[in-house]
Design a protein around this motif. Sequence first.
Motif, PDB file in Angstrom:
ATOM      1  N   PRO A  85      -5.143  15.749  67.352  1.00  0.00           N
ATOM      2  CA  PRO A  85      -4.486  16.582  68.354  1.00  0.00           C
ATOM      3  C   PRO A  85      -3.482  15.805  69.215  1.00  0.00           C
ATOM      4  O   PRO A  85      -3.606  14.588  69.382  1.00  0.00           O
ATOM      5  CB  PRO A  85      -5.657  17.066  69.219  1.00  0.00           C
ATOM      6  N   LEU A  87      -2.397  14.705  72.648  1.00  0.00           N
ATOM      7  CA  LEU A  87      -3.247  14.536  73.834  1.00  0.00           C
ATOM      8  C   LEU A  87      -2.443  13.907  74.967  1.00  0.00           C
ATOM      9  O   LEU A  87      -2.581  12.711  75.237  1.00  0.00           O
ATOM     10  CB  LEU A  87      -4.446  13.648  73.490  1.00  0.00           C
ATOM     11  N   PHE A  98     -14.666   8.969  73.894  1.00  0.00           N
ATOM     12  CA  PHE A  98     -15.204  10.264  73.419  1.00  0.00           C
ATOM     13  C   PHE A  98     -16.189  10.062  72.264  1.00  0.00           C
ATOM     14  O   PHE A  98     -17.064  10.887  72.045  1.00  0.00           O
ATOM     15  CB  PHE A  98     -14.076  11.190  72.956  1.00  0.00           C
TER      16      PHE A  98
ATOM     17  N   ASP B 199     -14.029  18.584  78.493  1.00  0.00           N
ATOM     18  CA  ASP B 199     -13.153  17.451  78.146  1.00  0.00           C
ATOM     19  C   ASP B 199     -13.155  17.223  76.640  1.00  0.00           C
ATOM     20  O   ASP B 199     -12.115  16.983  76.031  1.00  0.00           O
ATOM     21  CB  ASP B 199     -13.642  16.164  78.830  1.00  0.00           C
ATOM     22  N   VAL B 200     -14.342  17.287  76.037  1.00  0.00           N
ATOM     23  CA  VAL B 200     -14.458  17.078  74.580  1.00  0.00           C
ATOM     24  C   VAL B 200     -13.819  18.262  73.850  1.00  0.00           C
ATOM     25  O   VAL B 200     -13.106  18.075  72.851  1.00  0.00           O
ATOM     26  CB  VAL B 200     -15.934  16.920  74.156  1.00  0.00           C
ATOM     27  N   ALA B 202     -11.364  19.920  74.684  1.00  0.00           N
ATOM     28  CA  ALA B 202      -9.899  19.831  74.738  1.00  0.00           C
ATOM     29  C   ALA B 202      -9.328  19.079  73.534  1.00  0.00           C
ATOM     30  O   ALA B 202      -8.139  19.170  73.240  1.00  0.00           O
ATOM     31  CB  ALA B 202      -9.467  19.147  76.039  1.00  0.00           C
ATOM     32  N   LEU B 203     -10.184  18.338  72.809  1.00  0.00           N
ATOM     33  CA  LEU B 203      -9.725  17.654  71.589  1.00  0.00           C
ATOM     34  C   LEU B 203      -9.482  18.642  70.450  1.00  0.00           C
ATOM     35  O   LEU B 203      -8.918  18.282  69.426  1.00  0.00           O
ATOM     36  CB  LEU B 203     -10.766  16.631  71.129  1.00  0.00           C
ATOM     37  N   TRP B 258      -6.518  15.186  82.110  1.00  0.00           N
ATOM     38  CA  TRP B 258      -7.066  16.546  82.080  1.00  0.00           C
ATOM     39  C   TRP B 258      -8.581  16.554  82.253  1.00  0.00           C
ATOM     40  O   TRP B 258      -9.260  17.400  81.711  1.00  0.00           O
ATOM     41  CB  TRP B 258      -6.700  17.237  80.767  1.00  0.00           C
TER      42      TRP B 258
END
Lengths: 253, 314
Positions: A85, A87, A98, B199-200, B202-203, B258
Amino acid sequence: MIRITDLHLHRDGQPILHGIDANIPATGLTAVIGPNGAGKSSLLHCLAGLTAPDQGAVQVGNADIAKARPADRARMVALLTQSTPALPRLTVAELVAFGRWPHHRGRPTRADREIVAQSMDAFDLAGLAGRRVDTLSGGQRQRAFVAMAHAQSTPWMLLDEPLAALDPKYARDIMDRLHGLSRPGPDARGIIVVLHDLAMAARYADWVISLKDGRLVGNAPRSDVMTSEGLSALFESDIIVEDLRGRPVVVLA
Amino acid sequence: MANRRAIWLLLALLLASALYLAWGLRQPYGFILSLRGTRLAALALVGASVGAATVVFQTIVGNRLLTPGIVGVDAMFVLIQTTLILTLGGIGYTALPALPKFLIEAGCLAGAAMILFGAVLRAGAADMTRLVLTGVILGILLRGLTGFMQRILDPSEFAIAQASSVASFNAIDPVQLAIAAPLFAVALVFCLRLAPVLDVAALGRTHARALGVDHDRLVLLALALVASLVAISTALAGPITFLGLLAASLGGAMLPNWRHALLIPVAALTGALILVAGQFVFERLLGLQSTLAVIVEFLGGLVFLALVLKRRPI
């Protein structure tokens, strides 16, 4: 070991995978090869448990991956998909962090932060920690995403065409690192990579799975699958595999 | 740094609130302060609700351009109100006690919004053009249906329907506000608890699932929260389509990333500040009482156009 048993998958009524049976060794680098539309990405999604098969099962260790809880699944298998994605404003360190989500679920510990640092080091990203992901070159960006998958600390890492759009220097760099991770040892990972680049598959793979039209064609050590006859039949094109200084080299005839 | 910006925003909101309450205050103080206090609380609650809901919605649909209003929730609200006026009659509608009226409107809107979001998400959340078009066409369909129903109304009922279709803070019912405030607080707490997993998310769906997020459950939960927040604010004051986009875009621009733990409260504070400061300027300084919603729509529309033309989807 990953055991694939009689795997069938359909999408919109069309068969994608037909009765795949295969065992994948727990260490070493396995390349999944085949022409476009062979079902390579679909197979990888089934192995990661993100797509439930219509029939058959995938056993990762002792667990049926499709029936595992999402967090358990993500502690067994890390998957990096083809599309990464956009980002904006996310830094490399934040992206790699993450990877620890399946373990800390929003409450990172010191151990999580140490593992993130190790993953950054393993992919030579320490100097880029504060850089925004959207400002990286294609090779650096791909390395950051692979490092995120590495930080998941799973016994298996699955990567779907991680070399797409990379020049030979960056592609070799990533494959060298993945190959290193897959060598036998206490921290060895099972690495499964979908590859279009046959030269890379010939250079790095220990084990090769070949697919065509959703059917398993080959599932054996590299030297058994990547032969001139085998690859020519698989891709319906004249392909020669030659030995050059003890290493197989793939040439289009 | 980012935390400091949130604190500055909070201070700005407190200042705007103090000015709104105290500017030109005259006798009888208690009565005027109570009127202004109710209106101020409604302004802050609506702004914060819409700001927080928009951030969560944008993350779930994977698009920083969309708001619940743009995909047709506002048109749905007007349709629900017109249906109520048509079935109960103008007198019956205006005579409805505040509590059942708020609960009926908020409940219907929350349910309808969930159905609407489901329809829009099925259209393909990753395909921005298709999403916007689906929302716009659904909005046109609902407005067409509303227009048809309004033709059946008599002139006085039509006037009631017209008045209730525009956001207004001039006649806030304290009973409705007393119900809306705790509902908003609960929804906001749930949104903040979801912040790390957002947050995760948003990936993107595939990456989030690969990281062990139960994405389908998250989408359902997040959309239920968005529907609740939007229903609470819209039933309280009426629809302001572009307020959410304005709050989420300006709030997001203030932060270095974000992270939802900060983004949600900052967007909520920004939404509240826009309405409180805007209402102060129009009501106290310019003496104009009903143009705030129009100005917010105008500015929000400009921001929407700028973002569309900039073509940065996230």
